[in-house]
Design an enzyme around this catalytic site. Structure first.
Site, PDB file in Angstrom:
ATOM      1  N   ALA A  66      -5.704   4.868   3.400  1.00 32.85           N
ATOM      2  CA  ALA A  66      -5.162   4.878   2.001  1.00 32.85           C
ATOM      3  C   ALA A  66      -5.554   3.554   1.735  1.00 32.85           C
ATOM      4  CB  ALA A  66      -3.647   4.541   2.323  1.00 32.85           C
ATOM      5  N   GLY A 109      -4.643   6.836   6.924  1.00 30.29           N
ATOM      6  CA  GLY A 109      -4.399   8.073   6.329  1.00 30.29           C
ATOM      7  C   GLY A 109      -5.376   8.913   6.683  1.00 30.29           C
ATOM      8  N   GLU A 112      -4.467  10.502   9.960  1.00 29.38           N
ATOM      9  CA  GLU A 112      -3.522  11.524   9.399  1.00 29.38           C
ATOM     10  C   GLU A 112      -3.887  12.728   8.915  1.00 29.38           C
ATOM     11  OE1 GLU A 112      -1.387   7.977   7.712  1.00 29.38           O
ATOM     12  OE2 GLU A 112       0.153   8.530   9.122  1.00 29.38           O
ATOM     13  N   GLU A 132      -2.644   0.535  10.586  1.00 24.64           N
ATOM     14  CA  GLU A 132      -1.565  -0.016   9.600  1.00 24.64           C
ATOM     15  C   GLU A 132      -0.795  -1.055  10.102  1.00 24.64           C
ATOM     16  OE1 GLU A 132      -1.934   3.073  10.533  1.00 24.64           O
ATOM     17  OE2 GLU A 132      -2.018   4.621   8.991  1.00 24.64           O
TER      18      GLU A 132
HETATM   19  N1  CO8 Z   1      -8.810   0.720   1.274  1.00 24.84           N
HETATM   20  C1  CO8 Z   1      -9.545   0.311   0.000  1.00 24.84           C
HETATM   21  N2  CO8 Z   1     -10.916  -0.012   0.430  1.00 24.84           N
HETATM   22  C2  CO8 Z   1     -11.366   0.206   1.767  1.00 24.84           C
HETATM   23  C3  CO8 Z   1     -10.878   0.666   2.572  1.00 24.84           C
HETATM   24  C4  CO8 Z   1      -9.364   0.905   2.489  1.00 24.84           C
HETATM   25  N3  CO8 Z   1      -8.554   1.467   3.478  1.00 24.84           N
HETATM   26  N4  CO8 Z   1     -11.532   0.766   3.735  1.00 24.84           N
HETATM   27  C5  CO8 Z   1     -12.869   0.225   3.519  1.00 24.84           C
HETATM   28  N5  CO8 Z   1     -12.674  -0.315   1.992  1.00 24.84           N
HETATM   29  C6  CO8 Z   1     -13.920  -0.700   1.346  1.00 24.84           C
HETATM   30  C7  CO8 Z   1     -14.056  -2.307   1.691  1.00 24.84           C
HETATM   31  O1  CO8 Z   1     -13.167  -2.982   0.929  1.00 24.84           O
HETATM   32  C8  CO8 Z   1     -15.461  -2.361   1.190  1.00 24.84           C
HETATM   33  O2  CO8 Z   1     -15.408  -2.406  -0.237  1.00 24.84           O
HETATM   34  P1  CO8 Z   1     -16.527  -3.593  -0.976  1.00 24.84           P
HETATM   35  O3  CO8 Z   1     -17.756  -3.108  -0.547  1.00 24.84           O
HETATM   36  O4  CO8 Z   1     -16.254  -3.325  -2.323  1.00 24.84           O
HETATM   37  O5  CO8 Z   1     -16.146  -4.688  -0.385  1.00 24.84           O
HETATM   38  C9  CO8 Z   1     -15.862  -0.789   1.500  1.00 24.84           C
HETATM   39  O6  CO8 Z   1     -15.028  -0.195   1.843  1.00 24.84           O
HETATM   40  C10 CO8 Z   1     -16.869  -0.919   2.844  1.00 24.84           C
HETATM   41  O7  CO8 Z   1     -16.070  -1.537   3.849  1.00 24.84           O
HETATM   42  P2  CO8 Z   1     -16.281  -2.497   4.741  1.00 24.84           P
HETATM   43  O8  CO8 Z   1     -17.607  -3.707   3.954  1.00 24.84           O
HETATM   44  O9  CO8 Z   1     -15.107  -3.301   5.426  1.00 24.84           O
HETATM   45  O10 CO8 Z   1     -17.126  -1.759   5.915  1.00 24.84           O
HETATM   46  P3  CO8 Z   1     -17.429  -2.380   7.450  1.00 24.84           P
HETATM   47  O11 CO8 Z   1     -18.320  -1.330   7.960  1.00 24.84           O
HETATM   48  O12 CO8 Z   1     -17.311  -3.592   7.589  1.00 24.84           O
HETATM   49  O13 CO8 Z   1     -15.984  -1.815   7.982  1.00 24.84           O
HETATM   50  C11 CO8 Z   1     -13.834  -0.596   8.247  1.00 24.84           C
HETATM   51  C12 CO8 Z   1     -15.443  -0.547   8.043  1.00 24.84           C
HETATM   52  C13 CO8 Z   1     -13.842  -0.980   9.895  1.00 24.84           C
HETATM   53  C14 CO8 Z   1     -13.421   0.877   8.279  1.00 24.84           C
HETATM   54  C15 CO8 Z   1     -13.115  -1.598   7.521  1.00 24.84           C
HETATM   55  O14 CO8 Z   1     -13.746  -0.887   6.006  1.00 24.84           O
HETATM   56  C16 CO8 Z   1     -11.432  -1.350   7.543  1.00 24.84           C
HETATM   57  O15 CO8 Z   1     -11.084  -1.896   8.457  1.00 24.84           O
HETATM   58  N6  CO8 Z   1     -11.018  -0.574   6.535  1.00 24.84           N
HETATM   59  C17 CO8 Z   1      -9.668  -0.528   6.700  1.00 24.84           C
HETATM   60  C18 CO8 Z   1      -9.049   0.244   7.767  1.00 24.84           C
HETATM   61  C19 CO8 Z   1      -7.417   0.585   7.339  1.00 24.84           C
HETATM   62  O16 CO8 Z   1      -6.873  -0.393   7.558  1.00 24.84           O
HETATM   63  N7  CO8 Z   1      -7.009   1.633   7.164  1.00 24.84           N
HETATM   64  C20 CO8 Z   1      -5.555   1.866   7.055  1.00 24.84           C
HETATM   65  C21 CO8 Z   1      -5.069   1.654   5.661  1.00 24.84           C
HETATM   66  S1  CO8 Z   1      -3.176   1.915   5.564  1.00 24.84           S
HETATM   67  C22 CO8 Z   1      -3.109   3.704   5.487  1.00 24.84           C
HETATM   68  O17 CO8 Z   1      -3.827   4.363   5.688  1.00 24.84           O
HETATM   69  C23 CO8 Z   1      -1.810   4.133   5.301  1.00 24.84           C
HETATM   70  C24 CO8 Z   1      -1.521   5.477   5.540  1.00 24.84           C
HETATM   71  C25 CO8 Z   1      -0.324   5.811   5.291  1.00 24.84           C
HETATM   72  C26 CO8 Z   1      -0.222   6.683   3.780  1.00 24.84           C
HETATM   73  C27 CO8 Z   1      -1.413   7.682   3.752  1.00 24.84           C
HETATM   74  C28 CO8 Z   1      -1.773   8.021   2.369  1.00 24.84           C
HETATM   75  C29 CO8 Z   1      -2.951   8.608   2.053  1.00 24.84           C
END
Ligand code: CO8
Length: 258
Positions: A66, A109, A112, A132
């Site tokens: 998400a 998500g 999921e 999460e």
């Molecule tokens: N939300 C918003 N932006 C994101 C997300 C995210 N989940 N994941 C990555 N991005 C963005 C980053 O902010 C970054 O943006 P910018 O270039 O503007 O800074 C861009 O994508 C590239 O990401 P990274 O620079 O972080 O890339 P890396 O290769 O260093 O890392 C990762 C990749 C490991 C995937 C890292 O981006 C990460 O940990 N992302 C978040 C993962 C996460 O925590 N996901 C869970 C989110 S909560 C959730 O899903 C709730 C589920 C329940 C509801 C579901 C409904 C859809």
């Protein structure tokens, strides 16, 4: 090909719909625009009489979860009043088979949604996880429920409580994905499987999907009865005669959905 702001949909003459999540700069983070467009695209695929849907992500992620930037300032009232998240479930409710082609990250998500697919094909470089917990929340569209049913309590607790990621090989070992192929071959493998399924009798395919999904939801005796009734029912249709005649005549079957 229909292009939305956050995804694209192409439905081929072969009955295969390809739905691509397309916010690669944000690793296809799932935001509310995408959720609305996703539901619209599923409706469009249904109207176009798609027989199988392949779901994938553009760039280096299937979906990284998400959209955290969109979610951060939401309140309990926002979440519950607008019922944010509910439309994603539409994927699990599709009657046609769905194949997830997972390239790169399938997290939160994203994992999921992958688990809502009937068949999951992952690239060697794919990774899965429910991170999460590190954000102060828990999974919200099946990460505690579908994951537990798919991989069992021990693995699900590990993933949900620690938030650790598993690579494609481990995901395959614990039964989370159906097949692992090279990253370059993921989409082709998924499309080939989709075309194969699309060529079978639509009623038999629907029966097979319904029966397998029943296994999660009923006691064994009820599931076996459900399967038996579907098995009997398929003898009402011409495709059963055609499939068996083709085998005996040593020729390819020509299913007509009759
Ligand atoms: N939300 C918003 N932006 C994101 C997300 C995210 N989940 N994941 C990555 N991005 C963005 C980053 O902010 C970054 O943006 P910018 O270039 O503007 O800074 C861009 O994508 C590239 O990401 P990274 O620079 O972080 O890339 P890396 O290769 O260093 O890392 C990762 C990749 C490991 C995937 C890292 O981006 C990460 O940990 N992302 C978040 C993962 C996460 O925590 N996901 C869970 C989110 S909560 C959730 O899903 C709730 C589920 C329940 C509801 C579901 C409904 C859809």
């Amino acid at each position: 090909m229909s292009t939305y702001d956050t995804l694209s949909l192409a439905v081929g003459d072969d009955g295969v719909a390809l739905l691509t999540l397309n916010r690669p700069d944000a690793l296809n983070a799932l935001n509310s625009t995408m959720m609305r467009e996703f539901a619209e695209a599923l409706d469009e695929a249904t109207r176009a009489e798609a027989r199988v849907l392949v779901l994938t992500g553009a760039g280096r992620a299937f979906a990284a979860g998400a959209d955290i930037a969109e979610m951060r300032d939401r309140t309990f009232g926002d979440m519950t009043d607008a019922d944010h998240l509910s439309l994603w479930e539409r994927l699990a409710q599709l009657r046609i088979p769905t194949i997830g082609a997972v390239n790169g990250f399938a997290l939160g998500g994203g994992c999921e949604i992958a688990m809502m697919c009937d068949v999951l094909i992952a690239g060697e470089g794919a990774s899965f996880g429910q991170p999460e917990i590190a954000l102060g929340i828990i999974p919200g569209i099946g990460g505690t429920q579908r994951l537990t049913r798919i991989v069992g309590k021990a693995q699900a607790m590990d993933l949900v409580l620690t938030g650790r990621r598993v690579d494609a090989a481990e995901a395959h070992r614990i039964g989370l994905v159906s097949r692992v192929v090279s990253d370059a071959d993921v989409l082709d493998e998924a499309l080939t499987a989709a075309r194969k399924i699309a060529g079978f009798s639509a009623r038999a395919v629907r029966a097979a999907k319904e029966c397998v999904l029943r296994a999660d939801q009923t006691p064994l005796s009820e599931g076996l009865l459900f399967e038996r009734r579907w098995f009997h029912s398929l003898f009402a249709f011409a495709d059963q005669t055609e499939g068996m005649s083709a085998f005996l005549d040593k020729r390819p079957a020509r299913f007509t959905d009759g």
